[in-house]
Design a protein around this motif. Structure first.
Motif, mmCIF file in Angstrom:
data_model
loop_
_atom_site.group_PDB
_atom_site.id
_atom_site.type_symbol
_atom_site.label_atom_id
_atom_site.label_comp_id
_atom_site.label_asym_id
_atom_site.label_seq_id
_atom_site.Cartn_x
_atom_site.Cartn_y
_atom_site.Cartn_z
ATOM 1 N N ARG A 124 1.700 -11.177 -0.517
ATOM 2 C CA ARG A 124 2.105 -9.920 0.114
ATOM 3 C C ARG A 124 0.897 -9.305 0.812
ATOM 4 N N GLU A 125 1.071 -8.931 2.066
ATOM 5 C CA GLU A 125 -0.011 -8.342 2.854
ATOM 6 C C GLU A 125 0.351 -6.907 3.209
ATOM 7 N N ILE A 126 -0.557 -5.977 2.890
ATOM 8 C CA ILE A 126 -0.315 -4.548 3.096
ATOM 9 C C ILE A 126 -1.401 -3.986 3.995
ATOM 10 N N ASP A 127 -1.020 -3.460 5.139
ATOM 11 C CA ASP A 127 -1.975 -2.835 6.062
ATOM 12 C C ASP A 127 -2.083 -1.359 5.704
ATOM 13 N N LEU A 128 -3.248 -0.961 5.197
ATOM 14 C CA LEU A 128 -3.439 0.439 4.811
ATOM 15 C C LEU A 128 -3.776 1.329 6.009
ATOM 16 N N GLU A 129 -4.068 0.729 7.152
ATOM 17 C CA GLU A 129 -4.292 1.474 8.388
ATOM 18 C C GLU A 129 -5.324 2.583 8.208
ATOM 19 N N GLY A 130 -6.383 2.259 7.473
ATOM 20 C CA GLY A 130 -7.481 3.207 7.304
ATOM 21 C C GLY A 130 -7.373 4.118 6.106
ATOM 22 N N SER A 131 -6.298 4.039 5.339
ATOM 23 C CA SER A 131 -6.211 4.842 4.126
ATOM 24 C C SER A 131 -7.261 4.388 3.114
ATOM 25 N N THR A 132 -7.600 5.286 2.213
ATOM 26 C CA THR A 132 -8.622 5.011 1.210
ATOM 27 C C THR A 132 -8.082 4.109 0.110
ATOM 28 N N VAL B 29 -9.140 -6.385 0.886
ATOM 29 C CA VAL B 29 -9.293 -6.584 -0.551
ATOM 30 C C VAL B 29 -8.117 -7.413 -1.064
ATOM 31 N N LEU B 30 -8.435 -8.524 -1.694
ATOM 32 C CA LEU B 30 -7.426 -9.435 -2.221
ATOM 33 C C LEU B 30 -7.316 -9.282 -3.726
ATOM 34 N N VAL B 31 -6.082 -9.097 -4.208
ATOM 35 C CA VAL B 31 -5.791 -8.983 -5.636
ATOM 36 C C VAL B 31 -4.925 -10.163 -6.045
ATOM 37 N N ASP B 32 -5.330 -10.842 -7.121
ATOM 38 C CA ASP B 32 -4.541 -11.977 -7.607
ATOM 39 C C ASP B 32 -4.751 -12.102 -9.106
ATOM 40 N N ASP B 33 -3.675 -12.384 -9.813
ATOM 41 C CA ASP B 33 -3.716 -12.582 -11.256
ATOM 42 C C ASP B 33 -4.380 -11.395 -11.959
ATOM 43 N N GLY B 34 -4.087 -10.190 -11.472
ATOM 44 C CA GLY B 34 -4.527 -8.977 -12.143
ATOM 45 C C GLY B 34 -5.928 -8.513 -11.831
ATOM 46 N N ARG B 35 -6.642 -9.250 -10.972
ATOM 47 C CA ARG B 35 -8.033 -8.878 -10.699
ATOM 48 C C ARG B 35 -8.316 -8.866 -9.185
ATOM 49 N N ILE B 36 -9.401 -8.215 -8.864
ATOM 50 C CA ILE B 36 -9.874 -8.190 -7.474
ATOM 51 C C ILE B 36 -10.617 -9.500 -7.230
ATOM 52 N N ARG B 37 -10.082 -10.348 -6.372
ATOM 53 C CA ARG B 37 -10.646 -11.684 -6.191
ATOM 54 C C ARG B 37 -11.558 -11.795 -4.981
ATOM 55 N N ARG B 38 -11.360 -10.931 -3.987
ATOM 56 C CA ARG B 38 -12.136 -11.098 -2.750
ATOM 57 C C ARG B 38 -12.208 -9.756 -2.028
ATOM 58 N N ILE B 39 -13.412 -9.409 -1.550
ATOM 59 C CA ILE B 39 -13.628 -8.249 -0.688
ATOM 60 C C ILE B 39 -14.405 -8.751 0.524
ATOM 61 N N ALA B 40 -13.800 -8.661 1.688
ATOM 62 C CA ALA B 40 -14.426 -9.256 2.876
ATOM 63 C C ALA B 40 -13.985 -8.512 4.129
ATOM 64 N N ASP B 41 -14.620 -8.879 5.233
ATOM 65 C CA ASP B 41 -14.253 -8.263 6.515
ATOM 66 C C ASP B 41 -12.946 -8.827 7.049
ATOM 67 N N ASP B 42 -12.730 -10.125 6.829
ATOM 68 C CA ASP B 42 -11.582 -10.797 7.418
ATOM 69 C C ASP B 42 -10.522 -11.098 6.360
ATOM 70 N N PRO B 43 -9.251 -11.175 6.745
ATOM 71 C CA PRO B 43 -8.191 -11.494 5.787
ATOM 72 C C PRO B 43 -8.211 -12.961 5.390
ATOM 73 N N ALA B 44 -7.687 -13.225 4.201
ATOM 74 C CA ALA B 44 -7.583 -14.604 3.721
ATOM 75 C C ALA B 44 -6.131 -15.010 3.532
#
Length: 545
Positions: free
Chosen positions: A48-56, A29-44
């Motif tokens: 800042r990149e945060i690995d949630l390692e399966g957390s909700t 899930v990509l967040v930019d300029d205060g909004r959710i910009r992208r939800i996808a299987d692969d990273p873009a």
């Protein structure tokens, strides 16, 4: 919101629970300029990149019944709320709050609601809903805020604190004042049928206000007349008023109080079923504790709470009035007798006083210390503290709580009253639901919990771009391990903050990281007219589970 985020953030390996009630899924899930910009299987990629390692990763929780109107001026960082995953609070509850107010009654209103909502240490510079929301915006709170127009405040514009029917022209003016409050940003009308002067409203008056709400496609929110011996009858009466007037109905802090009434949750939910069968939208909010909490004056019979604060104090000093108070509390009646519902004075716990004395003691303990009858101890305490006393009253059963928690029509609230040794619901509501009722008791699934904590309340309020993890939506988000969240506050230590939410974002800014507040204050003061785009609200369809 205060300011857009200055860096993009990408959450990887997130277990997304999106607020719809649907199954969780893994995504980036990509967040930019205060909004959710992208939800996808692969990273873009992002700043800042945060690995949630399966957390909700879920939408931020919405506290549908809060009392932070003035506390947010004193403590705009709102640590008690953001550390439990709350990103939006709904204020203006129970028909008694801070706006609108007649200029001549500002001091009286400030005195009346300080136990619930706190103080700001100065005179209120506002008289209108618009003015209050502007002041709150300027305080730059860390959470988003929505506001209901309180019935008692509106009524005081016409009749002060008088207990009487409104005349025809006064009723028309009251409807006009409600319309103005909605146009200035209020999301609905709250009423508190045990709290003067909201309690002075007669059914025709409430039905007329329901008609005004219907014109705005808005809804009524009510602390009903009785949550104990007459809880079923009170809710039925309320639903009928809303139905006749033509607005949707929302029940505040739904509960069944008093051991003799435990189990009536089934009858209450049957009323909701019947209302829905006739085409009525019904909803409610709820906190997950067997104790309620409110002002200690709520234990007094209605006649003893009438008129202004000086009149109440004069009665409490009068020996014959005290004798009548004791008689009324001891005898069954058709009023909301919370002391009788508690069963024993050991179940009335003092949570805060103006002086700081007796916090954490029961009325039974205070009475024993003073060698007094409990009613006299209560009256003395109210006089000594100038009525500024709050309590927790242990009156509910776990079975009723769980039955309401499992119902998809509900939402969650803290109903948090701060100061002293507050009821732990102010700080522990959402962690308690996750730990006790999702993880330990399986009362509801995680997906169902997040729907009731985010998606459903956003739909009820008409927040068209909040409450869900969806592309284009405002990035109010929470990240947590559902197996690790623990409720930390207790009745003995109620001010312990939750430390188990990994991240909380408000408007795309990180407000909590690794369980600790960051100091970011990026909340928005939400206004109904902006959110509804001139009155248009989304349909509120009930999901089946």
């Amino acid at each position: 919101m205060s300011s857009p985020t200055t860096e993009s953030i990408e959450f990887r390996n997130a277990r997304v629970v999106d607020g719809s009630g649907g199954d969780a899924y893994t995504a980036t899930v990509l967040v930019d300029d205060g909004r959710i910009r992208r939800i996808a299987d692969d990273p873009a990629g992002a700043d800042r990149e945060i690995d949630l390692e399966g957390s909700t990763l879920a939408p931020g929780f919405i506290d549908m019944h809060a009392h932070s109107e003035l506390r947010l001026f004193e403590k705009p960082e709102a640590a008690e709320k953001i550390t439990q995953g709350v990103t939006t609070e709904v204020l203006g509850q129970d028909g008694v709050s801070v706006a609108p107010v007649p200029a001549a009654l500002k001091a009286e209103w400030a005195n009346r609601i300080q136990s619930l909502d706190g103080t700001i240490g100065r005179g209120w510079p506002w008289t209108t809903v618009h003015g209050f929301l502007d002041e709150l915006r300027d305080a730059t709170p860390a959470v988003n805020c929505a506001f209901y127009a309180p019935h008692g405040n509106l009524r005081s514009l016409q009749a002060g604190f008088e207990d009487r029917p409104l005349k025809g022209d006064e009723l028309e003016s009251l409807q006009e004042e409600l319309a103005a409050a909605l146009e200035e940003g209020a999301f609905g009308l709250s009423k508190g049928m045990i709290y003067p002067p909201s309690s002075y409203g007669r059914d025709p008056e409430l039905e007329a206000l329901a008609a005004t709400l219907g014109e705005f496609d808005s809804f009524m929110i009510s602390h009903v007349w009785n949550e104990t011996d007459y809880v079923v009858e009170s809710i039925e009466r309320y639903l009928d008023i809303c139905h006749r007037g033509g607005c949707d109905a929302h029940v505040s802090h739904l509960k069944v109080g008093g051991q003799d009434n435990w189990g009536a949750s089934e009858d209450v939910l049957s009323l909701f079923d019947d209302a829905e069968a006739r085409g009525q939208h019904v909803s409610f909010d709820q906190y997950p504790y067997t104790a309620g909490s409110t002002m200690l004056t709520a234990l007094l019979p209605p006649w003893a709470r009438q008129n202004d604060s000086n009149a109440i104090l004069e009665r409490l000093r009068d020996e014959s009035a005290r004798e009548q108070i004791a008689t009324d509390i001891a005898d069954p009646g058709d009023w909301e007798n919370l002391a009788r519902a508690a069963g024993t004075w050991d179940n009335i716990l003092i949570t805060r006083t103006e002086s700081g004395q007796h916090q954490g003691e029961t009325i039974a303990e205070i009475a024993a210390e003073r060698d007094l009858e409990p009613v006299d101890a209560m009256c003395d305490l109210l006089v000594e503290e100038d009525l500024d006393v709050t309590m927790a009253d242990f009156i509910m059963s776990e079975r009723d709580i769980e039955r309401f928690l499992a119902d998809p029509r509900g939402t969650f609230c803290s109903d948090g009253i701060f100061g002293g040794k507050p009821h732990p619901r102010a700080i522990g509501t959402f962690p308690r639901i996750l730990e006790r009722y999702v993880r330990e008791r399986d009362t509801l699934s995680l997906e169902h919990m997040v729907y009731k904590a985010a998606g459903r309340p956003a739909d009820l309020l008409g927040l068209s771009d909040r409450g869900y993890v969806k592309e284009g939506y405002v990035a109010d988000l929470v990240a947590f391990d559902p197996d690790a969240v623990v409720e930390r506050p207790t009745y003995d230590e109620p001010n312990r903050l939750t430390e188990d939410f990994e991240y909380v974002l408000v408007g795309g800014e990180i407000a909590v990281e690794d369980g600790n507040p960051t100091g970011e204050r990026n909340g928005s003061v939400l206004r109904s007219t902006e959110e509804w785009d001139g009155g248009t609200r989304p349909s509120r369809s009930r999901r089946a589970f």
